[in-house]
Design a protein around this motif. Sequence first.
Motif, PDB file in Angstrom:
ATOM      1  N   GLY A 216       0.832  -1.213   0.000  1.00 33.64           N
ATOM      2  CA  GLY A 216       0.000   0.000   0.000  1.00 33.64           C
ATOM      3  C   GLY A 216       0.861   1.256   0.000  1.00 33.64           C
ATOM      4  N   GLU A 217       1.992   1.206   0.737  1.00 35.22           N
ATOM      5  CA  GLU A 217       2.927   2.345   0.765  1.00 35.22           C
ATOM      6  C   GLU A 217       3.555   2.552  -0.606  1.00 35.22           C
ATOM      7  OE1 GLU A 217       3.504   4.378   3.248  1.00 35.22           O
ATOM      8  OE2 GLU A 217       2.200   3.305   4.635  1.00 35.22           O
ATOM      9  N   TYR A 218       3.826   1.452  -1.300  1.00 32.32           N
ATOM     10  CA  TYR A 218       4.414   1.583  -2.637  1.00 32.32           C
ATOM     11  C   TYR A 218       3.467   2.393  -3.530  1.00 32.32           C
ATOM     12  CZ  TYR A 218       7.607  -2.256  -1.235  1.00 32.32           C
ATOM     13  OH  TYR A 218       8.524  -3.042  -0.593  1.00 32.32           O
ATOM     14  N   VAL A 219       2.171   2.113  -3.429  1.00 35.22           N
ATOM     15  CA  VAL A 219       1.196   2.849  -4.258  1.00 35.22           C
ATOM     16  C   VAL A 219       1.267   4.337  -3.932  1.00 35.22           C
ATOM     17  CG1 VAL A 219      -1.232   3.127  -4.894  1.00 35.22           C
ATOM     18  CG2 VAL A 219      -0.399   0.894  -4.197  1.00 35.22           C
ATOM     19  N   SER A 220       1.290   4.653  -2.615  1.00 32.44           N
ATOM     20  CA  SER A 220       1.196   6.072  -2.271  1.00 32.44           C
ATOM     21  C   SER A 220       2.500   6.836  -2.513  1.00 32.44           C
ATOM     22  CB  SER A 220       0.683   6.268  -0.849  1.00 32.44           C
ATOM     23  OG  SER A 220       1.365   5.437   0.018  1.00 32.44           O
ATOM     24  N   HIS A 221       3.618   6.122  -2.737  1.00 29.33           N
ATOM     25  CA  HIS A 221       4.880   6.816  -3.014  1.00 29.33           C
ATOM     26  C   HIS A 221       5.281   6.766  -4.480  1.00 29.33           C
ATOM     27  CE1 HIS A 221       5.141   6.455   1.369  1.00 29.33           C
ATOM     28  NE2 HIS A 221       5.786   7.592   1.267  1.00 29.33           N
ATOM     29  N   LEU A 222       4.393   6.246  -5.327  1.00 32.38           N
ATOM     30  CA  LEU A 222       4.687   6.167  -6.765  1.00 32.38           C
ATOM     31  C   LEU A 222       3.697   7.023  -7.529  1.00 32.38           C
ATOM     32  CD1 LEU A 222       5.353   2.502  -7.954  1.00 32.38           C
ATOM     33  CD2 LEU A 222       6.696   4.533  -8.519  1.00 32.38           C
ATOM     34  N   ARG A 223       4.182   7.735  -8.539  1.00 33.97           N
ATOM     35  CA  ARG A 223       3.232   8.470  -9.385  1.00 33.97           C
ATOM     36  C   ARG A 223       2.389   7.448 -10.156  1.00 33.97           C
ATOM     37  NH1 ARG A 223       4.795   7.521 -14.522  1.00 33.97           N
ATOM     38  NH2 ARG A 223       7.036   7.622 -14.968  1.00 33.97           N
ATOM     39  N   GLU A 243      -0.166 -11.475  -5.014  1.00 41.91           N
ATOM     40  CA  GLU A 243      -1.487 -11.170  -4.437  1.00 41.91           C
ATOM     41  C   GLU A 243      -1.526  -9.745  -3.881  1.00 41.91           C
ATOM     42  OE1 GLU A 243      -2.365 -14.300  -1.570  1.00 41.91           O
ATOM     43  OE2 GLU A 243      -2.127 -15.749  -3.206  1.00 41.91           O
ATOM     44  N   ALA A 244      -0.424  -9.341  -3.239  1.00 43.20           N
ATOM     45  CA  ALA A 244      -0.365  -7.980  -2.663  1.00 43.20           C
ATOM     46  C   ALA A 244      -0.448  -6.931  -3.778  1.00 43.20           C
ATOM     47  CB  ALA A 244       0.917  -7.809  -1.862  1.00 43.20           C
ATOM     48  N   LEU A 245       0.237  -7.174  -4.883  1.00 41.62           N
ATOM     49  CA  LEU A 245       0.218  -6.205  -5.989  1.00 41.62           C
ATOM     50  C   LEU A 245      -1.175  -6.149  -6.619  1.00 41.62           C
ATOM     51  CD1 LEU A 245       3.700  -6.783  -7.699  1.00 41.62           C
ATOM     52  CD2 LEU A 245       3.043  -5.119  -5.955  1.00 41.62           C
ATOM     53  N   ASP A 246      -1.812  -7.294  -6.726  1.00 43.99           N
ATOM     54  CA  ASP A 246      -3.166  -7.358  -7.269  1.00 43.99           C
ATOM     55  C   ASP A 246      -4.134  -6.587  -6.352  1.00 43.99           C
ATOM     56  OD1 ASP A 246      -5.023  -8.377  -9.165  1.00 43.99           O
ATOM     57  OD2 ASP A 246      -5.750  -9.736  -7.591  1.00 43.99           O
ATOM     58  N   ARG A 247      -3.990  -6.837  -5.053  1.00 47.86           N
ATOM     59  CA  ARG A 247      -4.833  -6.171  -4.037  1.00 47.86           C
ATOM     60  C   ARG A 247      -4.728  -4.654  -4.139  1.00 47.86           C
ATOM     61  NH1 ARG A 247      -1.981  -7.786   0.696  1.00 47.86           N
ATOM     62  NH2 ARG A 247      -0.947  -5.763   0.786  1.00 47.86           N
ATOM     63  N   GLU A 248      -3.513  -4.147  -4.414  1.00 49.99           N
ATOM     64  CA  GLU A 248      -3.290  -2.700  -4.442  1.00 49.99           C
ATOM     65  C   GLU A 248      -3.485  -2.105  -5.831  1.00 49.99           C
ATOM     66  OE1 GLU A 248      -3.059  -1.081  -1.748  1.00 49.99           O
ATOM     67  OE2 GLU A 248      -2.693  -2.769  -0.388  1.00 49.99           O
ATOM     68  N   GLY A 249      -3.912  -2.929  -6.794  1.00 53.49           N
ATOM     69  CA  GLY A 249      -4.267  -2.410  -8.120  1.00 53.49           C
ATOM     70  C   GLY A 249      -3.099  -2.186  -9.065  1.00 53.49           C
ATOM     71  N   PHE A 250      -1.930  -2.793  -8.792  1.00 53.29           N
ATOM     72  CA  PHE A 250      -0.808  -2.677  -9.738  1.00 53.29           C
ATOM     73  C   PHE A 250      -1.142  -3.419 -11.030  1.00 53.29           C
ATOM     74  CE2 PHE A 250       1.484  -1.477  -5.924  1.00 53.29           C
ATOM     75  CZ  PHE A 250       2.368  -0.523  -6.402  1.00 53.29           C
ATOM     76  N   GLY A 259      17.465 -18.781 -10.454  1.00 50.54           N
ATOM     77  CA  GLY A 259      17.567 -19.790  -9.397  1.00 50.54           C
ATOM     78  C   GLY A 259      16.381 -19.671  -8.465  1.00 50.54           C
ATOM     79  N   GLU A 260      16.656 -19.565  -7.175  1.00 47.76           N
ATOM     80  CA  GLU A 260      15.561 -19.516  -6.195  1.00 47.76           C
ATOM     81  C   GLU A 260      15.035 -18.095  -5.976  1.00 47.76           C
ATOM     82  OE1 GLU A 260      18.762 -19.653  -2.491  1.00 47.76           O
ATOM     83  OE2 GLU A 260      16.893 -20.778  -2.350  1.00 47.76           O
ATOM     84  N   TRP A 261      15.619 -17.106  -6.701  1.00 50.37           N
ATOM     85  CA  TRP A 261      15.235 -15.714  -6.478  1.00 50.37           C
ATOM     86  C   TRP A 261      14.378 -15.168  -7.604  1.00 50.37           C
ATOM     87  CZ3 TRP A 261      15.792 -14.112  -1.758  1.00 50.37           C
ATOM     88  CH2 TRP A 261      16.791 -14.678  -0.969  1.00 50.37           C
ATOM     89  N   ALA A 262      13.446 -14.276  -7.256  1.00 47.58           N
ATOM     90  CA  ALA A 262      12.573 -13.675  -8.258  1.00 47.58           C
ATOM     91  C   ALA A 262      12.604 -12.159  -8.144  1.00 47.58           C
ATOM     92  CB  ALA A 262      11.139 -14.170  -8.052  1.00 47.58           C
ATOM     93  N   LEU A 263      12.316 -11.532  -9.265  1.00 48.61           N
ATOM     94  CA  LEU A 263      12.147 -10.075  -9.318  1.00 48.61           C
ATOM     95  C   LEU A 263      10.803  -9.827  -9.989  1.00 48.61           C
ATOM     96  CD1 LEU A 263      14.469  -7.234 -10.130  1.00 48.61           C
ATOM     97  CD2 LEU A 263      12.734  -7.695 -11.861  1.00 48.61           C
ATOM     98  N   VAL A 264      10.061  -8.883  -9.459  1.00 44.87           N
ATOM     99  CA  VAL A 264       8.743  -8.565 -10.010  1.00 44.87           C
ATOM    100  C   VAL A 264       8.741  -7.097 -10.430  1.00 44.87           C
ATOM    101  CG1 VAL A 264       6.268  -8.445  -9.538  1.00 44.87           C
ATOM    102  CG2 VAL A 264       7.633 -10.243  -8.500  1.00 44.87           C
ATOM    103  N   THR A 265       8.276  -6.828 -11.644  1.00 46.94           N
ATOM    104  CA  THR A 265       8.077  -5.437 -12.050  1.00 46.94           C
ATOM    105  C   THR A 265       6.578  -5.218 -12.259  1.00 46.94           C
ATOM    106  OG1 THR A 265       8.441  -6.024 -14.367  1.00 46.94           O
ATOM    107  CG2 THR A 265      10.335  -5.158 -13.163  1.00 46.94           C
ATOM    108  N   ALA A 266       6.141  -3.991 -12.031  1.00 46.25           N
ATOM    109  CA  ALA A 266       4.713  -3.674 -12.190  1.00 46.25           C
ATOM    110  C   ALA A 266       4.575  -2.168 -12.388  1.00 46.25           C
ATOM    111  CB  ALA A 266       3.940  -4.121 -10.957  1.00 46.25           C
ATOM    112  N   ARG A 267       3.377  -1.751 -12.694  1.00 50.25           N
ATOM    113  CA  ARG A 267       3.088  -0.307 -12.830  1.00 50.25           C
ATOM    114  C   ARG A 267       2.019   0.092 -11.819  1.00 50.25           C
ATOM    115  NH1 ARG A 267       6.224   2.856 -16.594  1.00 50.25           N
ATOM    116  NH2 ARG A 267       7.392   1.266 -17.668  1.00 50.25           N
ATOM    117  N   ALA A 268       2.206   1.266 -11.200  1.00 45.92           N
ATOM    118  CA  ALA A 268       1.231   1.746 -10.211  1.00 45.92           C
ATOM    119  C   ALA A 268      -0.067   2.134 -10.907  1.00 45.92           C
ATOM    120  CB  ALA A 268       1.797   2.929  -9.470  1.00 45.92           C
TER     121      ALA A 268
END
Length: 268
Positions: A216-223, A243-250, A259-268
């Motif tokens: 939720g903080e990510y949404v409010s700090h991103l244009r 799920e968190a990104l979906d919940r916040e409308g990204f 490997g075992e690590w992931a990176l996620v990109t999205a738009r606000a």
Amino acid sequence: MLVYHLPGTFETREAHLDLLWQAGATGLEERTGVIRAYFDEETELAADIRDGEWRREADQDWLAEFKANLRPVQAGRVTIVPPWLRAEVLAEQTALVIEPGMAFGTGHHATTRMAVEALSDLDLTAQTVLDVGTGSGVLAIAAALLGAPYALGVDIDPITIPIAQENAELNGVPTGRAVFLEGTLGDDLPGDVVPDGVYDVLVANLYAELHDLLAGEYVSHLRPGGPLVLTGILTSKLPLVLEALDREGFTAVQVREDGEWALVTARA
Ligand code: SAM
């Protein structure tokens, strides 16, 4: 360095480990079927552990060895190097110099490399960037070197701030272009230093549970429409972040894995 080599493993010699400590061992290590017990001087040993052998070995400088093995890390348009490898960076690459030290973020972890790669995919000229969990400052400095006029790195660990500032100086980033402050996002966490700021890009190499908490903080700090770059996510915990990104409308959510690590990109 004096090392007593005792045949066996911690498991097979479990009953004898105490005898080594009692004899004055300063450390124990297991290596391929041998227990290495470090001593300051040769001592009389209990009968049960006399089947080993005393050896004098050359002292090892672990830090020097670690540094000698560091290689440049290429991440998109950026190559991350320690100061002594700066000359190895190809002319067409942007050199990002990080002094390996106490703060996380030398570029050798998959998450850091993926995050720099993701920043390198963006056009950052005229874009302000917020880096949450800045560590060595690597991501904020990368953003500044890639053209961002202002990058703010925040971290809850105060030890990271001077380290990140020194790394920015090492890269010739002008003061004021990459700024580092102790803090985080969110009211329920200590050190909220950026309550009102809105940024064009937000990057955070933290962990899945924290991304869930801070979404939720990510949404409010991103244009609106601004790119979000999240990593530090174990692939097994991706659903929590998605799920968190979906919940916040990204929107435009994309996943990269290494490997075992992931990176996620999205738009606000
Ligand atoms: N950004 C660097 C990189 O990509 O290599 C360092 C990432 S390191 C995995 C995570 C950093 O986040 C640590 O320096 C840690 O102190 C910081 N951190 C942990 N929890 C935090 C929080 N709630 N807010 C801000 N920083 C946090």
